[in-house]
Design an enzyme around this catalytic site. Sequence first.
Site, PDB file in Angstrom:
ATOM      1  N   HIS A 157       0.797  -1.135   0.543  1.00  0.00           N
ATOM      2  CA  HIS A 157       0.063  -0.190  -0.129  1.00  0.00           C
ATOM      3  C   HIS A 157       0.729   1.328   0.074  1.00  0.00           C
ATOM      4  CE1 HIS A 157      -3.400  -2.619   1.214  1.00  0.00           C
ATOM      5  NE2 HIS A 157      -1.867  -3.637   2.064  1.00  0.00           N
ATOM      6  N   SER A 278      15.119  22.053 -15.423  1.00  0.00           N
ATOM      7  CA  SER A 278      13.644  23.226 -15.891  1.00  0.00           C
ATOM      8  C   SER A 278      13.735  23.764 -16.695  1.00  0.00           C
ATOM      9  CB  SER A 278      13.061  22.843 -14.938  1.00  0.00           C
ATOM     10  OG  SER A 278      11.656  24.346 -15.247  1.00  0.00           O
ATOM     11  N   LYS A 284      15.796  21.759 -11.125  1.00  0.00           N
ATOM     12  CA  LYS A 284      15.617  20.416 -11.223  1.00  0.00           C
ATOM     13  C   LYS A 284      15.701  19.681 -11.748  1.00  0.00           C
ATOM     14  CE  LYS A 284      11.163  19.933 -11.132  1.00  0.00           C
ATOM     15  NZ  LYS A 284      10.132  19.548 -10.203  1.00  0.00           N
ATOM     16  N   GLU A 291       9.246   8.683 -16.500  1.00  0.00           N
ATOM     17  CA  GLU A 291       8.740   8.839 -16.867  1.00  0.00           C
ATOM     18  C   GLU A 291       7.826   8.448 -18.050  1.00  0.00           C
ATOM     19  OE1 GLU A 291       7.186  13.122 -14.778  1.00  0.00           O
ATOM     20  OE2 GLU A 291       9.739  13.143 -15.488  1.00  0.00           O
TER      21      GLU A 291
END
Length: 459
Positions: A157, A278, A284, A291
Amino acid sequence: KSNAMWGGRFAAGPDAIMEAINASIGYDKRLAFQDITGSRAHAAMLAAQGIISDTDAQTIREGLLTVLSEIESGNFEFSTALEDIHMNVEARLKEIVGEPAGRLHTARSRNDQVATDFKLWTRDQMDAVVMGLEALINALLDQAEAGADWVMPGFTHLQTAQPVTWGHHMMAYVEMLGRDMSRFKDARARMNENPLGSAALAGTGFPIDRHMTAEALGFDRPTANSLDAVADRDFALEFLSCASITAMHLSRFAEELVIWSSAQFRFVTLSDRFSTGSSIMPQKKNPDAAELIRAKVGRIMGAMVALFTVMKGLPLAYSKDMQEDKEQVFDAADNLMLAVAAMTGMVSDMTANVDSLRAAAASGFSTATDLADWLVREAGLPFRDAHHVTGALVALAESKGCDLPDLSLDEMKSAHESITDGVYTVLTVENSVASRTSYGGTAPTQVRAQIARWREVLK
Ligand code: ARG
Protein backbone atom coordinates in the site's frame (compact mmCIF):
# COMPACT_ATOMS: atom_id res chain seq x y z
CA LYS A 1 -5.52 4.63 -66.34
CA SER A 2 -6.38 1.41 -64.55
CA ASN A 3 -4.06 -0.49 -62.25
CA ALA A 4 -1.22 -2.45 -63.86
CA MET A 5 -1.52 -5.34 -61.40
CA TRP A 6 -5.25 -5.90 -61.36
CA GLY A 7 -6.65 -3.48 -63.91
CA GLY A 8 -7.87 -6.10 -66.37
CA ARG A 9 -11.50 -5.80 -65.44
CA PHE A 10 -11.39 -2.07 -64.67
CA ALA A 11 -12.15 0.74 -67.08
CA ALA A 12 -11.19 3.57 -64.74
CA GLY A 13 -8.48 4.13 -62.15
CA PRO A 14 -9.25 4.75 -58.50
CA ASP A 15 -10.35 8.07 -57.09
CA ALA A 16 -7.63 9.95 -55.25
CA ILE A 17 -9.41 9.35 -51.96
CA MET A 18 -9.69 5.65 -52.76
CA GLU A 19 -5.98 5.58 -53.40
CA ALA A 20 -5.30 7.39 -50.15
CA ILE A 21 -7.39 5.10 -47.96
CA ASN A 22 -6.14 1.99 -49.73
CA ALA A 23 -2.42 2.59 -49.72
CA SER A 24 -0.21 1.04 -47.09
CA ILE A 25 3.15 1.76 -48.70
CA GLY A 26 3.74 4.66 -46.32
CA TYR A 27 4.38 2.18 -43.55
CA ASP A 28 4.65 -1.30 -45.02
CA LYS A 29 7.83 -0.29 -46.80
CA ARG A 30 9.38 -1.47 -43.56
CA LEU A 31 8.63 -4.98 -44.82
CA ALA A 32 10.84 -4.56 -47.91
CA PHE A 33 13.56 -6.90 -46.74
CA GLN A 34 11.10 -9.58 -45.65
CA ASP A 35 9.11 -9.19 -48.87
CA ILE A 36 12.16 -9.67 -51.03
CA THR A 37 13.43 -12.56 -48.92
CA GLY A 38 10.05 -14.27 -49.23
CA SER A 39 9.88 -13.67 -52.97
CA ARG A 40 13.36 -15.01 -53.53
CA ALA A 41 12.49 -18.19 -51.65
CA HIS A 42 9.25 -18.46 -53.62
CA ALA A 43 11.04 -18.08 -56.98
CA ALA A 44 13.63 -20.71 -56.09
CA MET A 45 10.86 -23.10 -55.08
CA LEU A 46 8.88 -22.47 -58.28
CA ALA A 47 11.96 -23.38 -60.31
CA ALA A 48 12.81 -26.42 -58.20
CA GLN A 49 9.28 -27.65 -58.83
CA GLY A 50 9.50 -27.00 -62.58
CA ILE A 51 6.77 -24.34 -62.41
CA ILE A 52 9.03 -21.64 -63.85
CA SER A 53 12.36 -22.06 -65.61
CA ASP A 54 15.67 -21.97 -63.80
CA THR A 55 16.73 -19.02 -65.96
CA ASP A 56 13.63 -17.03 -65.01
CA ALA A 57 14.11 -17.86 -61.34
CA GLN A 58 17.72 -16.79 -61.55
CA THR A 59 16.77 -13.53 -63.27
CA ILE A 60 14.02 -12.85 -60.71
CA ARG A 61 16.24 -13.62 -57.73
CA GLU A 62 19.05 -11.37 -58.95
CA GLY A 63 16.62 -8.63 -59.93
CA LEU A 64 15.13 -8.74 -56.45
CA LEU A 65 18.56 -8.18 -54.94
CA THR A 66 18.94 -5.12 -57.14
CA VAL A 67 15.59 -3.84 -55.88
CA LEU A 68 16.67 -4.48 -52.31
CA SER A 69 19.89 -2.56 -52.73
CA GLU A 70 17.99 0.32 -54.28
CA ILE A 71 15.65 0.39 -51.29
CA GLU A 72 18.44 0.06 -48.76
CA SER A 73 20.46 2.84 -50.35
CA GLY A 74 17.42 5.11 -50.47
CA ASN A 75 17.32 5.15 -54.27
CA PHE A 76 13.86 3.69 -54.59
CA GLU A 77 10.84 5.66 -55.48
CA PHE A 78 7.85 4.31 -53.59
CA SER A 79 4.54 4.84 -55.33
CA THR A 80 1.21 5.27 -53.59
CA ALA A 81 -0.57 4.21 -56.78
CA LEU A 82 1.11 0.84 -56.31
CA GLU A 83 -0.56 0.54 -52.90
CA ASP A 84 1.84 -1.55 -50.92
CA ILE A 85 5.34 -2.92 -50.64
CA HIS A 86 4.46 -6.09 -52.54
CA MET A 87 3.35 -4.28 -55.68
CA ASN A 88 6.05 -1.64 -55.43
CA VAL A 89 8.73 -4.32 -55.39
CA GLU A 90 7.16 -6.35 -58.17
CA ALA A 91 6.63 -3.31 -60.41
CA ARG A 92 10.25 -2.26 -60.00
CA LEU A 93 11.38 -5.83 -60.66
CA LYS A 94 9.44 -5.68 -63.94
CA GLU A 95 11.26 -2.49 -64.91
CA ILE A 96 14.59 -4.12 -64.19
CA VAL A 97 14.18 -7.64 -65.55
CA GLY A 98 11.16 -7.43 -67.82
CA GLU A 99 8.90 -10.35 -68.64
CA PRO A 100 10.14 -12.95 -66.10
CA ALA A 101 8.96 -10.64 -63.27
CA GLY A 102 5.41 -11.47 -64.26
CA ARG A 103 5.99 -15.14 -63.39
CA LEU A 104 6.94 -14.49 -59.77
CA HIS A 105 3.36 -14.21 -58.57
CA THR A 106 2.48 -17.73 -59.80
CA ALA A 107 0.87 -19.84 -57.06
CA ARG A 108 0.89 -16.91 -54.67
CA SER A 109 -1.36 -14.08 -53.57
CA ARG A 110 -0.67 -10.91 -51.68
CA ASN A 111 -2.66 -12.51 -48.91
CA ASP A 112 -0.15 -15.25 -48.15
CA GLN A 113 2.64 -12.87 -49.12
CA VAL A 114 1.74 -10.24 -46.56
CA ALA A 115 1.15 -12.85 -43.85
CA THR A 116 4.61 -14.23 -44.58
CA ASP A 117 6.34 -10.85 -44.65
CA PHE A 118 4.69 -9.67 -41.49
CA LYS A 119 5.45 -12.88 -39.65
CA LEU A 120 9.11 -12.67 -40.62
CA TRP A 121 9.23 -9.08 -39.38
CA THR A 122 7.44 -9.83 -36.12
CA ARG A 123 9.66 -12.84 -35.52
CA ASP A 124 12.77 -10.67 -35.85
CA GLN A 125 11.26 -8.16 -33.44
CA MET A 126 10.57 -10.87 -30.89
CA ASP A 127 14.22 -11.84 -31.06
CA ALA A 128 15.28 -8.21 -30.74
CA VAL A 129 13.06 -7.64 -27.71
CA VAL A 130 14.42 -10.77 -26.04
CA MET A 131 17.96 -9.46 -26.56
CA GLY A 132 17.00 -6.07 -25.20
CA LEU A 133 15.40 -7.62 -22.14
CA GLU A 134 18.48 -9.70 -21.55
CA ALA A 135 20.59 -6.55 -21.45
CA LEU A 136 18.18 -4.95 -19.00
CA ILE A 137 18.20 -8.04 -16.81
CA ASN A 138 21.99 -7.97 -16.78
CA ALA A 139 21.93 -4.34 -15.65
CA LEU A 140 19.52 -5.28 -12.86
CA LEU A 141 21.71 -8.21 -11.83
CA ASP A 142 24.66 -5.84 -11.50
CA GLN A 143 22.60 -3.53 -9.29
CA ALA A 144 21.35 -6.49 -7.25
CA GLU A 145 24.85 -7.82 -6.77
CA ALA A 146 26.21 -4.46 -5.64
CA GLY A 147 23.37 -4.04 -3.17
CA ALA A 148 22.58 -7.60 -2.12
CA ASP A 149 22.68 -6.47 1.51
CA TRP A 150 21.72 -2.82 1.35
CA VAL A 151 18.59 -2.47 3.45
CA MET A 152 15.60 -0.50 2.24
CA PRO A 153 11.95 -0.36 3.23
CA GLY A 154 9.65 -2.85 1.58
CA PHE A 155 6.17 -1.47 1.00
CA THR A 156 2.62 -2.66 0.76
CA HIS A 157 0.00 0.00 0.00
CA LEU A 158 3.09 2.21 -0.35
CA GLN A 159 3.24 2.14 3.46
CA THR A 160 6.34 0.84 5.18
CA ALA A 161 5.88 -2.90 5.63
CA GLN A 162 9.12 -4.77 6.37
CA PRO A 163 12.75 -4.15 5.55
CA VAL A 164 13.95 -5.75 2.35
CA THR A 165 17.23 -5.62 0.50
CA TRP A 166 17.98 -3.51 -2.55
CA GLY A 167 19.15 -6.67 -4.27
CA HIS A 168 15.84 -8.36 -3.52
CA HIS A 169 13.90 -5.45 -4.99
CA MET A 170 16.03 -5.43 -8.16
CA MET A 171 15.61 -9.18 -8.47
CA ALA A 172 11.83 -8.84 -8.34
CA TYR A 173 12.07 -7.05 -11.69
CA VAL A 174 14.47 -9.66 -12.99
CA GLU A 175 11.75 -12.26 -12.37
CA MET A 176 9.11 -10.19 -14.15
CA LEU A 177 11.30 -9.45 -17.14
CA GLY A 178 12.43 -13.07 -17.21
CA ARG A 179 8.80 -14.14 -17.61
CA ASP A 180 8.42 -11.51 -20.31
CA MET A 181 11.37 -12.95 -22.14
CA SER A 182 9.95 -16.44 -21.97
CA ARG A 183 6.56 -15.18 -23.15
CA PHE A 184 8.15 -13.74 -26.28
CA LYS A 185 10.01 -16.98 -26.85
CA ASP A 186 6.82 -19.03 -26.45
CA ALA A 187 4.97 -16.79 -28.87
CA ARG A 188 7.80 -17.03 -31.37
CA ALA A 189 7.78 -20.82 -31.25
CA ARG A 190 4.01 -20.91 -31.76
CA MET A 191 3.95 -18.49 -34.70
CA ASN A 192 6.84 -20.04 -36.61
CA GLU A 193 4.80 -21.68 -39.37
CA ASN A 194 5.00 -20.71 -43.02
CA PRO A 195 1.87 -19.16 -44.58
CA LEU A 196 3.49 -18.87 -48.03
CA GLY A 197 1.77 -21.09 -50.58
CA SER A 198 -1.66 -20.71 -48.99
CA ALA A 199 -2.24 -18.40 -51.95
CA ALA A 200 -5.38 -16.24 -51.79
CA LEU A 201 -7.24 -18.53 -49.38
CA ALA A 202 -7.71 -21.99 -50.85
CA GLY A 203 -4.19 -23.12 -51.66
CA THR A 204 -3.14 -23.67 -55.25
CA GLY A 205 -3.25 -26.29 -58.00
CA PHE A 206 0.40 -25.69 -58.87
CA PRO A 207 2.69 -28.43 -57.53
CA ILE A 208 4.43 -26.15 -55.03
CA ASP A 209 6.63 -27.31 -52.18
CA ARG A 210 5.68 -25.41 -49.05
CA HIS A 211 8.21 -27.32 -46.96
CA MET A 212 10.98 -25.96 -49.13
CA THR A 213 9.98 -22.32 -48.64
CA ALA A 214 9.37 -23.00 -44.94
CA GLU A 215 12.92 -24.19 -44.58
CA ALA A 216 14.37 -21.37 -46.66
CA LEU A 217 12.61 -18.79 -44.48
CA GLY A 218 13.48 -20.42 -41.17
CA PHE A 219 9.95 -21.60 -40.40
CA ASP A 220 9.50 -24.91 -38.60
CA ARG A 221 6.79 -26.14 -40.96
CA PRO A 222 4.08 -24.89 -43.33
CA THR A 223 0.76 -23.80 -41.84
CA ALA A 224 -1.79 -26.58 -42.08
CA ASN A 225 -4.88 -24.69 -43.20
CA SER A 226 -4.76 -22.14 -46.01
CA LEU A 227 -7.87 -20.26 -44.84
CA ASP A 228 -6.46 -19.89 -41.37
CA ALA A 229 -3.01 -18.98 -42.65
CA VAL A 230 -4.14 -15.89 -44.56
CA ALA A 231 -6.72 -14.84 -41.96
CA ASP A 232 -4.53 -15.29 -38.89
CA ARG A 233 -3.00 -12.38 -37.02
CA ASP A 234 -2.62 -14.18 -33.69
CA PHE A 235 1.12 -13.74 -33.95
CA ALA A 236 0.71 -9.97 -34.07
CA LEU A 237 -1.78 -10.05 -31.20
CA GLU A 238 0.55 -12.22 -29.17
CA PHE A 239 3.41 -9.86 -29.87
CA LEU A 240 1.29 -6.95 -28.71
CA SER A 241 0.09 -8.87 -25.66
CA CYS A 242 3.61 -9.81 -24.62
CA ALA A 243 4.69 -6.24 -25.35
CA SER A 244 1.86 -4.87 -23.21
CA ILE A 245 2.77 -7.00 -20.22
CA THR A 246 6.42 -6.05 -20.58
CA ALA A 247 5.53 -2.38 -20.91
CA MET A 248 3.33 -2.67 -17.82
CA HIS A 249 6.29 -4.08 -15.87
CA LEU A 250 8.54 -1.29 -17.11
CA SER A 251 5.88 1.20 -16.15
CA ARG A 252 5.72 -0.05 -12.58
CA PHE A 253 9.47 0.15 -12.23
CA ALA A 254 9.50 3.59 -13.85
CA GLU A 255 6.92 4.74 -11.33
CA GLU A 256 9.14 3.56 -8.50
CA LEU A 257 12.11 5.41 -9.97
CA VAL A 258 10.05 8.58 -10.20
CA ILE A 259 9.12 8.25 -6.53
CA TRP A 260 12.56 7.14 -5.41
CA SER A 261 14.34 10.01 -7.12
CA SER A 262 12.16 12.66 -5.47
CA ALA A 263 13.66 14.94 -2.82
CA GLN A 264 11.25 13.42 -0.30
CA PHE A 265 12.51 9.88 -0.84
CA ARG A 266 16.09 10.29 -2.12
CA PHE A 267 16.42 6.52 -2.55
CA VAL A 268 18.23 6.89 -5.85
CA THR A 269 20.06 9.49 -7.83
CA LEU A 270 19.45 9.19 -11.55
CA SER A 271 22.35 10.08 -13.77
CA ASP A 272 22.47 13.36 -15.67
CA ARG A 273 22.49 11.31 -18.84
CA PHE A 274 18.94 10.13 -18.16
CA SER A 275 17.48 13.25 -16.59
CA THR A 276 16.45 16.66 -17.82
CA GLY A 277 16.36 20.12 -16.30
CA SER A 278 13.68 22.76 -16.06
CA SER A 279 13.70 25.93 -18.09
CA ILE A 280 12.48 27.96 -15.10
CA MET A 281 13.46 26.14 -11.90
CA PRO A 282 17.24 25.91 -11.72
CA GLN A 283 17.28 23.27 -8.98
CA LYS A 284 15.28 20.74 -10.98
CA LYS A 285 16.47 17.42 -12.23
CA ASN A 286 13.53 15.59 -13.70
CA PRO A 287 13.19 11.86 -14.28
CA ASP A 288 11.73 12.33 -17.78
CA ALA A 289 12.99 9.03 -19.12
CA ALA A 290 11.25 7.18 -16.31
CA GLU A 291 8.07 9.16 -16.86
CA LEU A 292 8.04 8.41 -20.58
CA ILE A 293 8.68 4.74 -19.94
CA ARG A 294 5.79 4.82 -17.49
CA ALA A 295 3.63 6.29 -20.23
CA LYS A 296 4.62 3.94 -23.06
CA VAL A 297 2.35 1.19 -21.80
CA GLY A 298 -0.54 3.43 -22.85
CA ARG A 299 0.22 3.36 -26.53
CA ILE A 300 1.50 -0.22 -26.52
CA MET A 301 -1.60 -1.57 -24.83
CA GLY A 302 -3.60 0.77 -27.03
CA ALA A 303 -2.09 -0.95 -30.07
CA MET A 304 -3.09 -4.30 -28.68
CA VAL A 305 -6.67 -3.22 -28.09
CA ALA A 306 -6.78 -1.60 -31.52
CA LEU A 307 -5.74 -4.76 -33.33
CA PHE A 308 -8.02 -6.97 -31.25
CA THR A 309 -10.86 -4.68 -32.21
CA VAL A 310 -9.91 -4.80 -35.88
CA MET A 311 -9.80 -8.60 -35.87
CA LYS A 312 -12.94 -9.31 -33.91
CA GLY A 313 -15.82 -10.20 -36.13
CA LEU A 314 -13.81 -10.51 -39.36
CA PRO A 315 -15.15 -13.35 -41.46
CA LEU A 316 -12.65 -15.76 -43.01
CA ALA A 317 -10.42 -15.35 -44.83
CA TYR A 318 -8.55 -12.13 -45.67
CA SER A 319 -10.27 -8.76 -45.37
CA LYS A 320 -8.61 -5.44 -46.05
CA ASP A 321 -9.25 -4.48 -42.44
CA MET A 322 -6.20 -6.57 -41.69
CA GLN A 323 -3.97 -4.04 -43.40
CA GLU A 324 -4.45 -2.01 -40.21
CA ASP A 325 -2.33 -4.54 -38.33
CA LYS A 326 1.08 -3.20 -39.23
CA GLU A 327 1.14 0.34 -37.87
CA GLN A 328 0.05 -0.92 -34.47
CA VAL A 329 2.77 -3.51 -34.31
CA PHE A 330 5.43 -1.20 -35.72
CA ASP A 331 4.62 1.54 -33.26
CA ALA A 332 4.42 -0.82 -30.31
CA ALA A 333 7.69 -2.52 -31.27
CA ASP A 334 9.56 0.76 -31.75
CA ASN A 335 8.36 2.16 -28.46
CA LEU A 336 8.96 -1.00 -26.51
CA MET A 337 12.51 -1.24 -27.81
CA LEU A 338 13.07 2.39 -26.90
CA ALA A 339 11.62 1.92 -23.42
CA VAL A 340 13.72 -1.17 -22.76
CA ALA A 341 16.87 0.59 -23.94
CA ALA A 342 16.12 3.70 -21.87
CA MET A 343 15.41 1.60 -18.78
CA THR A 344 18.66 -0.30 -19.30
CA GLY A 345 20.56 2.97 -19.45
CA MET A 346 18.84 4.37 -16.39
CA VAL A 347 19.37 1.24 -14.33
CA SER A 348 23.04 0.99 -15.27
CA ASP A 349 23.63 4.64 -14.42
CA MET A 350 21.58 5.10 -11.27
CA THR A 351 23.11 5.36 -7.82
CA ALA A 352 21.36 3.96 -4.79
CA ASN A 353 21.62 6.27 -1.79
CA VAL A 354 22.46 3.58 0.70
CA ASP A 355 22.15 5.79 3.79
CA SER A 356 18.73 7.14 2.85
CA LEU A 357 17.56 3.64 2.07
CA ARG A 358 18.71 2.40 5.45
CA ALA A 359 17.25 5.33 7.36
CA ALA A 360 13.92 4.90 5.61
CA ALA A 361 14.00 1.18 6.32
CA ALA A 362 14.49 1.82 10.02
CA SER A 363 11.57 4.20 10.28
CA GLY A 364 7.87 3.44 10.23
CA PHE A 365 8.14 0.58 12.74
CA SER A 366 9.32 -1.69 9.94
CA THR A 367 10.54 -4.38 12.33
CA ALA A 368 7.23 -4.73 14.17
CA THR A 369 6.67 -8.11 12.53
CA ASP A 370 10.10 -9.22 13.79
CA LEU A 371 9.05 -8.26 17.31
CA ALA A 372 5.82 -10.24 16.99
CA ASP A 373 7.73 -13.22 15.58
CA TRP A 374 10.15 -12.97 18.55
CA LEU A 375 7.24 -13.17 20.99
CA VAL A 376 6.01 -16.29 19.23
CA ARG A 377 9.44 -17.89 19.15
CA GLU A 378 10.87 -16.85 22.52
CA ALA A 379 7.79 -16.34 24.71
CA GLY A 380 5.55 -18.97 23.17
CA LEU A 381 2.70 -16.56 22.41
CA PRO A 382 0.13 -17.44 19.76
CA PHE A 383 0.82 -15.19 16.75
CA ARG A 384 -2.48 -13.32 17.13
CA ASP A 385 -1.60 -12.38 20.74
CA ALA A 386 1.93 -11.43 19.74
CA HIS A 387 0.43 -9.21 17.04
CA HIS A 388 -1.71 -7.49 19.66
CA VAL A 389 1.16 -6.95 22.12
CA THR A 390 3.34 -5.56 19.37
CA GLY A 391 0.56 -3.28 18.22
CA ALA A 392 0.40 -1.82 21.72
CA LEU A 393 4.17 -1.20 21.67
CA VAL A 394 3.92 0.49 18.26
CA ALA A 395 1.19 2.74 19.65
CA LEU A 396 3.38 3.55 22.66
CA ALA A 397 6.40 4.36 20.49
CA GLU A 398 4.23 6.45 18.21
CA SER A 399 2.85 8.44 21.12
CA LYS A 400 6.38 9.03 22.38
CA GLY A 401 7.58 9.97 18.88
CA CYS A 402 10.28 7.32 18.91
CA ASP A 403 11.00 4.03 17.14
CA LEU A 404 10.57 0.54 18.56
CA PRO A 405 14.25 0.01 19.47
CA ASP A 406 14.13 3.29 21.44
CA LEU A 407 11.63 1.89 23.96
CA SER A 408 13.17 0.89 27.28
CA LEU A 409 13.01 -2.67 28.53
CA ASP A 410 10.54 -1.56 31.22
CA GLU A 411 8.28 -0.08 28.60
CA MET A 412 8.57 -3.32 26.62
CA LYS A 413 7.68 -5.34 29.70
CA SER A 414 4.65 -3.17 30.32
CA ALA A 415 3.15 -4.69 27.17
CA HIS A 416 4.20 -8.25 28.04
CA GLU A 417 6.13 -9.40 31.10
CA SER A 418 8.09 -12.12 29.28
CA ILE A 419 9.95 -9.69 27.02
CA THR A 420 13.71 -9.70 27.72
CA ASP A 421 16.48 -7.54 26.31
CA GLY A 422 17.10 -10.29 23.75
CA VAL A 423 14.28 -8.66 21.82
CA TYR A 424 16.47 -5.73 20.77
CA THR A 425 18.56 -7.84 18.42
CA VAL A 426 15.60 -8.58 16.17
CA LEU A 427 14.67 -4.91 15.97
CA THR A 428 17.59 -3.91 13.74
CA VAL A 429 16.86 -3.83 10.03
CA GLU A 430 20.03 -5.79 9.25
CA ASN A 431 18.97 -8.67 11.49
CA SER A 432 15.46 -8.46 10.13
CA VAL A 433 16.49 -9.00 6.51
CA ALA A 434 19.17 -11.52 7.44
CA SER A 435 16.54 -13.63 9.21
CA ARG A 436 14.29 -13.94 6.16
CA THR A 437 16.04 -16.96 4.73
CA SER A 438 13.03 -18.82 3.38
CA TYR A 439 13.45 -19.74 -0.30
CA GLY A 440 12.92 -16.59 -2.32
CA GLY A 441 13.10 -14.43 0.80
CA THR A 442 14.90 -11.12 1.19
CA ALA A 443 17.94 -12.40 3.13
CA PRO A 444 21.18 -11.51 1.33
CA THR A 445 22.08 -15.20 1.17
CA GLN A 446 18.84 -15.93 -0.69
CA VAL A 447 19.23 -12.94 -2.97
CA ARG A 448 22.79 -13.94 -3.86
CA ALA A 449 21.61 -17.46 -4.67
CA GLN A 450 19.00 -16.05 -7.06
CA ILE A 451 21.54 -13.75 -8.69
CA ALA A 452 23.81 -16.74 -9.25
CA ARG A 453 20.94 -18.76 -10.69
CA TRP A 454 20.07 -15.99 -13.17
CA ARG A 455 23.70 -15.50 -14.18
CA GLU A 456 23.75 -19.20 -14.97
CA VAL A 457 20.47 -19.03 -16.93
CA LEU A 458 21.74 -16.13 -19.05
CA LYS A 459 25.19 -17.58 -19.66
N1 ARG B 1 -1.39 -4.33 -48.32
C1 ARG B 1 -2.16 -5.48 -47.99
C2 ARG B 1 -2.14 -5.70 -46.46
O1 ARG B 1 -1.36 -5.10 -45.84
C3 ARG B 1 -1.61 -6.67 -48.67
C4 ARG B 1 -2.62 -7.73 -48.91
C5 ARG B 1 -3.60 -7.25 -49.90
N2 ARG B 1 -4.43 -8.30 -50.37
C6 ARG B 1 -5.52 -8.01 -51.04
N3 ARG B 1 -6.24 -9.00 -51.43
N4 ARG B 1 -5.88 -6.79 -51.29
O2 ARG B 1 -2.90 -6.44 -45.90
